[in-house]
Scaffold this motif. Structure first.
Motif, PDB file in Angstrom:
ATOM      1  N   LEU A 147      26.578   7.231  -8.365  1.00 39.53           N
ATOM      2  CA  LEU A 147      25.208   7.655  -8.035  1.00 39.53           C
ATOM      3  C   LEU A 147      24.416   6.524  -7.381  1.00 39.53           C
ATOM      4  CD1 LEU A 147      24.239   9.809 -11.124  1.00 39.53           C
ATOM      5  CD2 LEU A 147      24.325  10.563  -8.753  1.00 39.53           C
ATOM      6  N   SER A 148      24.558   5.298  -7.902  1.00 42.16           N
ATOM      7  CA  SER A 148      23.804   4.185  -7.326  1.00 42.16           C
ATOM      8  C   SER A 148      24.252   3.896  -5.900  1.00 42.16           C
ATOM      9  CB  SER A 148      23.984   2.905  -8.122  1.00 42.16           C
ATOM     10  OG  SER A 148      24.045   3.178  -9.464  1.00 42.16           O
ATOM     11  N   VAL A 149      25.567   3.871  -5.690  1.00 40.02           N
ATOM     12  CA  VAL A 149      26.062   3.574  -4.341  1.00 40.02           C
ATOM     13  C   VAL A 149      25.635   4.671  -3.380  1.00 40.02           C
ATOM     14  CG1 VAL A 149      28.148   3.335  -2.948  1.00 40.02           C
ATOM     15  CG2 VAL A 149      27.973   2.165  -5.128  1.00 40.02           C
ATOM     16  N   SER A 150      25.730   5.902  -3.837  1.00 40.21           N
ATOM     17  CA  SER A 150      25.291   7.011  -3.013  1.00 40.21           C
ATOM     18  C   SER A 150      23.811   6.855  -2.641  1.00 40.21           C
ATOM     19  CB  SER A 150      25.541   8.302  -3.788  1.00 40.21           C
ATOM     20  OG  SER A 150      24.935   9.376  -3.177  1.00 40.21           O
ATOM     21  N   GLY A 151      23.009   6.428  -3.617  1.00 37.21           N
ATOM     22  CA  GLY A 151      21.584   6.190  -3.349  1.00 37.21           C
ATOM     23  C   GLY A 151      21.382   5.097  -2.314  1.00 37.21           C
ATOM     24  N   VAL A 152      22.095   3.994  -2.476  1.00 36.48           N
ATOM     25  CA  VAL A 152      21.977   2.885  -1.518  1.00 36.48           C
ATOM     26  C   VAL A 152      22.285   3.368  -0.107  1.00 36.48           C
ATOM     27  CG1 VAL A 152      23.085   0.768  -0.734  1.00 36.48           C
ATOM     28  CG2 VAL A 152      22.493   1.023  -3.111  1.00 36.48           C
ATOM     29  N   VAL A 153      23.372   4.114   0.012  1.00 32.81           N
ATOM     30  CA  VAL A 153      23.811   4.548   1.336  1.00 32.81           C
ATOM     31  C   VAL A 153      22.788   5.495   1.967  1.00 32.81           C
ATOM     32  CG1 VAL A 153      25.597   5.812   2.595  1.00 32.81           C
ATOM     33  CG2 VAL A 153      26.224   4.190   0.810  1.00 32.81           C
ATOM     34  N   PHE A 154      22.305   6.457   1.174  1.00 30.41           N
ATOM     35  CA  PHE A 154      21.308   7.379   1.723  1.00 30.41           C
ATOM     36  C   PHE A 154      20.027   6.648   2.123  1.00 30.41           C
ATOM     37  CE2 PHE A 154      23.574  11.099  -0.205  1.00 30.41           C
ATOM     38  CZ  PHE A 154      23.720  11.789   0.981  1.00 30.41           C
ATOM     39  N   VAL A 208      16.660   4.867   6.464  1.00 32.56           N
ATOM     40  CA  VAL A 208      15.735   3.748   6.673  1.00 32.56           C
ATOM     41  C   VAL A 208      14.528   3.881   5.765  1.00 32.56           C
ATOM     42  CG1 VAL A 208      14.807   2.245   8.458  1.00 32.56           C
ATOM     43  CG2 VAL A 208      16.393   4.013   9.083  1.00 32.56           C
ATOM     44  N   ASN A 209      14.773   4.248   4.524  1.00 28.92           N
ATOM     45  CA  ASN A 209      13.661   4.491   3.620  1.00 28.92           C
ATOM     46  C   ASN A 209      14.094   4.210   2.183  1.00 28.92           C
ATOM     47  OD1 ASN A 209      11.608   5.539   2.062  1.00 28.92           O
ATOM     48  ND2 ASN A 209      11.353   7.365   3.319  1.00 28.92           N
ATOM     49  N   PRO A 210      13.470   3.232   1.531  1.00 27.86           N
ATOM     50  CA  PRO A 210      13.898   2.873   0.185  1.00 27.86           C
ATOM     51  C   PRO A 210      13.493   3.885  -0.877  1.00 27.86           C
ATOM     52  CG  PRO A 210      12.062   1.507   0.873  1.00 27.86           C
ATOM     53  CD  PRO A 210      12.427   2.344   2.048  1.00 27.86           C
ATOM     54  N   LEU A 211      12.792   4.949  -0.496  1.00 22.71           N
ATOM     55  CA  LEU A 211      12.361   5.925  -1.501  1.00 22.71           C
ATOM     56  C   LEU A 211      13.240   7.171  -1.526  1.00 22.71           C
ATOM     57  CD1 LEU A 211       8.518   5.623  -1.092  1.00 22.71           C
ATOM     58  CD2 LEU A 211       9.968   4.699  -2.879  1.00 22.71           C
ATOM     59  N   VAL A 212      14.301   7.129  -0.749  1.00 21.84           N
ATOM     60  CA  VAL A 212      15.193   8.280  -0.685  1.00 21.84           C
ATOM     61  C   VAL A 212      16.147   8.255  -1.879  1.00 21.84           C
ATOM     62  CG1 VAL A 212      17.194   9.090   0.595  1.00 21.84           C
ATOM     63  CG2 VAL A 212      15.073   8.609   1.797  1.00 21.84           C
ATOM     64  N   SER A 213      16.463   9.422  -2.418  1.00 17.99           N
ATOM     65  CA  SER A 213      17.449   9.475  -3.497  1.00 17.99           C
ATOM     66  C   SER A 213      18.624  10.333  -3.031  1.00 17.99           C
ATOM     67  CB  SER A 213      16.809  10.031  -4.765  1.00 17.99           C
ATOM     68  OG  SER A 213      16.431  11.361  -4.544  1.00 17.99           O
ATOM     69  N   PRO A 214      19.748  10.285  -3.779  1.00 17.40           N
ATOM     70  CA  PRO A 214      20.941  10.981  -3.271  1.00 17.40           C
ATOM     71  C   PRO A 214      20.706  12.465  -2.988  1.00 17.40           C
ATOM     72  CG  PRO A 214      21.517   9.627  -5.138  1.00 17.40           C
ATOM     73  CD  PRO A 214      20.035   9.572  -5.027  1.00 17.40           C
ATOM     74  N   GLY A 215      19.676  13.042  -3.594  1.00 14.68           N
ATOM     75  CA  GLY A 215      19.461  14.470  -3.414  1.00 14.68           C
ATOM     76  C   GLY A 215      18.845  14.869  -2.086  1.00 14.68           C
ATOM     77  N   ILE A 216      18.580  13.878  -1.220  1.00 13.06           N
ATOM     78  CA  ILE A 216      17.773  14.170  -0.029  1.00 13.06           C
ATOM     79  C   ILE A 216      18.352  15.256   0.872  1.00 13.06           C
ATOM     80  CG2 ILE A 216      18.809  12.256   1.264  1.00 13.06           C
ATOM     81  CD1 ILE A 216      15.645  12.195   2.328  1.00 13.06           C
ATOM     82  N   LEU A 217      19.667  15.361   0.938  1.00 13.67           N
ATOM     83  CA  LEU A 217      20.241  16.376   1.816  1.00 13.67           C
ATOM     84  C   LEU A 217      20.633  17.650   1.063  1.00 13.67           C
ATOM     85  CD1 LEU A 217      22.286  14.268   4.352  1.00 13.67           C
ATOM     86  CD2 LEU A 217      20.133  15.428   4.689  1.00 13.67           C
ATOM     87  N   ILE A 257      14.808  22.055   3.347  1.00  9.79           N
ATOM     88  CA  ILE A 257      15.069  23.490   3.425  1.00  9.79           C
ATOM     89  C   ILE A 257      16.273  23.849   2.558  1.00  9.79           C
ATOM     90  CG2 ILE A 257      15.775  25.359   4.971  1.00  9.79           C
ATOM     91  CD1 ILE A 257      14.230  23.882   7.189  1.00  9.79           C
ATOM     92  N   SER A 258      17.348  23.072   2.723  1.00  7.36           N
ATOM     93  CA  SER A 258      18.560  23.355   1.969  1.00  7.36           C
ATOM     94  C   SER A 258      18.314  23.247   0.468  1.00  7.36           C
ATOM     95  CB  SER A 258      19.646  22.382   2.421  1.00  7.36           C
ATOM     96  OG  SER A 258      20.771  22.505   1.636  1.00  7.36           O
ATOM     97  N   SER A 259      17.576  22.180   0.058  1.00 10.74           N
ATOM     98  CA  SER A 259      17.284  22.009  -1.369  1.00 10.74           C
ATOM     99  C   SER A 259      16.520  23.191  -1.918  1.00 10.74           C
ATOM    100  CB  SER A 259      16.455  20.748  -1.608  1.00 10.74           C
ATOM    101  OG  SER A 259      17.216  19.622  -1.353  1.00 10.74           O
ATOM    102  N   SER A 260      15.484  23.629  -1.173  1.00  7.51           N
ATOM    103  CA  SER A 260      14.677  24.705  -1.746  1.00  7.51           C
ATOM    104  C   SER A 260      15.450  26.018  -1.754  1.00  7.51           C
ATOM    105  CB  SER A 260      13.323  24.865  -1.050  1.00  7.51           C
ATOM    106  OG  SER A 260      13.412  24.528   0.283  1.00  7.51           O
ATOM    107  N   LEU A 261      16.301  26.208  -0.755  1.00 11.62           N
ATOM    108  CA  LEU A 261      17.134  27.414  -0.757  1.00 11.62           C
ATOM    109  C   LEU A 261      17.986  27.464  -2.023  1.00 11.62           C
ATOM    110  CD1 LEU A 261      18.426  29.903   0.706  1.00 11.62           C
ATOM    111  CD2 LEU A 261      20.158  28.309   1.506  1.00 11.62           C
ATOM    112  N   PHE A 262      18.671  26.332  -2.307  1.00 12.74           N
ATOM    113  CA  PHE A 262      19.584  26.354  -3.442  1.00 12.74           C
ATOM    114  C   PHE A 262      18.845  26.319  -4.781  1.00 12.74           C
ATOM    115  CE2 PHE A 262      22.632  25.468  -0.130  1.00 12.74           C
ATOM    116  CZ  PHE A 262      23.688  26.268  -0.518  1.00 12.74           C
ATOM    117  N   SER A 263      17.634  25.741  -4.802  1.00  8.69           N
ATOM    118  CA  SER A 263      16.839  25.822  -6.042  1.00  8.69           C
ATOM    119  C   SER A 263      16.454  27.263  -6.309  1.00  8.69           C
ATOM    120  CB  SER A 263      15.565  24.986  -5.933  1.00  8.69           C
ATOM    121  OG  SER A 263      15.858  23.723  -5.468  1.00  8.69           O
ATOM    122  N   ALA A 264      16.089  27.982  -5.238  1.00 15.49           N
ATOM    123  CA  ALA A 264      15.712  29.382  -5.402  1.00 15.49           C
ATOM    124  C   ALA A 264      16.905  30.175  -5.919  1.00 15.49           C
ATOM    125  CB  ALA A 264      15.233  29.959  -4.077  1.00 15.49           C
ATOM    126  N   LEU A 265      18.075  29.906  -5.330  1.00 13.00           N
ATOM    127  CA  LEU A 265      19.275  30.615  -5.780  1.00 13.00           C
ATOM    128  C   LEU A 265      19.597  30.280  -7.232  1.00 13.00           C
ATOM    129  CD1 LEU A 265      21.539  30.279  -2.615  1.00 13.00           C
ATOM    130  CD2 LEU A 265      20.375  32.310  -3.454  1.00 13.00           C
TER     131      LEU A 265
END
Lengths: 348, 259
Positions: free
Chosen positions: A90-97, A102-111, A171-179
């Protein structure tokens, strides 16, 4: 080569921090072996080793060692390996995202990988009860969510591709949250719904040694590939234009990085459900200690992330009579740690 | 060194620049002048390969489109308007990134790459703060770091987008001197600028971009003229020759736009 003194100190410091993180991880491993519902002392582990290697010990100790072996194999070892691997992933995934965007506030869930995987797991629980099936659907839908986000950004990605990617993720996140809500709504409120809710809070209690042995090589290989792309990630984290004029094939490398980072977070969700905060907090702490150079940052994040989740999991096993879901504890422990780091980085 | 023939760029259906033709020889400084929004930055981005274009763009005789990203980075380097990076890279790390196109796949940069980076740092006179964090530097220092990074790329052609913007007077003059020094070392520089006097001072050629097209192209003493200033900015101006031989342009007074 003329290195000035300040630069030399910086280089030494980074290595010291890396080794300290490794030390912290080893300490927390030893700690985790001993603490639990059934505390096992280091002496008892020594007896286990004697038993395994057929040392001359008395029958009473053999009986006890047999018992400890069971605890070790069935409970301690799987959880220890799993929490280190998942924390690191999870941490490495966070670093990469964060680097890619180009934003230190992004978390792995961004996409949308977390939303997709949650929906997948819930769907799996609705359709069938087997753990393997649930893990598969979680993994598949995690990936599908990211592919959907990429697809949206491709559709309109003429101008600012990064912004379009973020929007695609939203968009993708909200779609799947709704589902996910839909699945929850249709689930049996007495059996399936509680297990969905509990799974979403994140837990390592259902982790088995076999499934870890399947997942572990993938996570380790992924992390090493990402470390070897450290230079590429450094360029990427300057932004698209700079990276391109410095000679990086941005589109290709970005896609590869997104794939690897998504793979890591999908694997972690599939193993342990939703564990928040690690992907955001650990990269920050690691960057605070060793700087932004990904060649150092990724190993540092992996070590710290592994140690952090292992400590949290040990706390959850050892200090409460009923196990508290990990997702809750990572936030509760993560927030104060994050606040301290923010305070220090504001001072600089 | 750099040759443009009928270069056009567009966003969607809207043309930003049309039929731009000029060339720069090795060791020259070319300044691109023009009003805000005239397409100067777009032109630079097309030259460094960040935007698609129509027409012919030759880098050292090779069509730019046909180059790989790495190869292009070895021929041409770009100094953007001071980039803000949200991450805490130190100065050496930023400059080393200029070596990316030449470095092999692996964890760190070679000793040779490091030497080149240190040389670039000392060329712009900032080797003393190689361990400082880039994002906490002042605007002028950041600009110097980005120039050092471009030098570390070891490309002949350096493209600078408004390099003096945001610098104080002393740093502006030092930067202009540095640009001249670099041409003595064999670099060719293309810069955009809002200050006609800077174009007069350092460049061998000047391009005026006006309303998407080239207004004029030639030697600075000829094309940085009161007529062109009037056409582009609608202000009156006059050329003076300093006793040391430098030409200087003084602008004053708005004129009413003719209908």
């Amino acid at each position: 080569m003329h290195i000035n003194k300040g630069l030399y100190i910086v280089l030494i410091k980074k290595r010291i921090y890396l080794f300290s993180a490794l030390g912290l991880l080893l300490l927390s491993i030893i700690n985790a072996f001993c603490i639990g519902q059934y505390p096992v002392s280091l002496d008892e582990y020594r007896d286990v080793l004697f038993y395994w290697f057929n040392f001359d010990i008395d029958a009473d100790t053999i009986e006890k060692a047999k018992f400890t072996t069971i605890i070790l194999q069935e409970m301690r070892l799987p959880r220890i390996i799993a929490s280190i691997l998942i924390g690191a992933a999870l941490s490495v995934s966070g670093v990469v995202f964060q680097g890619i965007f180009v934003n230190p506030l992004v978390s792995p869930g961004i996409l949308g990988v977390l939303a997709g995987a949650s929906f997948g797991a819930a769907l799996g629980m609705l359709l069938e009860q087997s753990l393997f099936f649930i893990q598969c659907t979680a993994f598949i839908f995690g990936f599908l969510a990211v592919i959907f986000a990429l697809f949206i950004s491709r559709l309109y990605g003429q101008g600012n591709t990064l912004l379009m990617l973020v929007l695609g993720g939203v968009i993708s996140s909200s779609l799947f949250s709704a589902l996910l809500s839909l699945v929850k709504y249709t689930a049996d409120p007495y059996s399936t719904l509680p297990s969905i809710v509990y799974w979403l809070m994140g837990s390592l209690s259902s982790v088995k040694l076999q499934s870890i042995l399947i997942v572990a090589p993938w996570i380790i290989v992924c992390i090493f590939i990402l470390i070897s792309f450290g230079k590429h990630l450094n360029l990427m984290s300057l932004g698209e234009e700079d990276a391109k004029t410095l000679g990086l094939d941005v589109k290709k490398i970005r896609l590869l990085m997104i794939f690897l980072a998504t793979f890591l977070s999908a694997l972690s969700v599939m193993m342990a459900g939703m564990i928040g905060w690690i992907g955001l907090v650990i990269p920050h702490i690691a960057r605070f200690l060793v700087g932004a150079n990904h060649t150092f940052l990724i190993p540092m994040s992996a070590l710290l992330g592994g140690a952090f989740l292992l400590i949290v999991d040990t706390v959850s096993r050892g200090f409460f009579t009923t196990e508290i879901p990990l997702g809750i504890l990572t936030s509760l422990v993560g927030i104060p740690v994050f606040l301290i780091v923010l305070r220090h980085s504001a001072k600089r | 060194m750099l040759k443009l023939e009928n270069i056009s760029c567009n966003y969607g259906k809207k043309n930003i620049i049309e039929n731009i033709t000029f060339n720069v020889k090795k060791g020259e400084i070319l300044s691109i002048l023009g009003a805000n929004g005239s397409g100067k930055s777009t032109l630079l981005k097309a030259i460094v390969g960040l935007l698609p274009y129509a027409g012919t763009l030759l880098l050292d005789g090779v069509e730019s489109k046909k180059l790989t990203t790495k190869k292009r980075a070895s021929l041409i380097s770009y100094v953007p308007q001071s980039t803000v990076i949200p991450f805490e890279f130190n100065v050496l790390e930023v400059v080393l990134m200029g070596r990316f196109h030449a470095s092999s796949f692996g964890l760190s940069y070679s000793a040779n790459d490091r030497n080149i980076a240190f040389k670039a740092l000392s060329q712009v006179g900032i080797e003393s703060f190689s361990e400082k964090i880039y994002r906490y530097l002042s605007g002028g220092q950041r600009q110097l770091v980005l120039i050092a990074r471009a030098l570390a790329q070891q490309s002949e052609l350096i493209i600078m987008d408004e390099p003096v913007t945001g610098l104080d007077l002393g740093n502006q003059i030092r930067l202009l001197d540095l640009m001249e020094e670099l041409t003595f070392l064999g670099h060719t520089i293309v810069q955009t600028t809002h200050n006609p006097n800077h174009a007069l001072r350092v460049s061998q050629k000047v391009v005026w971009i006006h309303k998407r097209n080239i207004l004029s192209f030639g030697e600075p003493n000829v094309v940085v003229s009161p007529e062109n200033i009037r056409k582009v900015y609608q202000v009156e101006s006059e050329l003076f020759t300093h006793k040391r031989g430098m030409t200087h342009l003084l602008s004053y007074g708005f004129i009413k736009k003719e209908n």
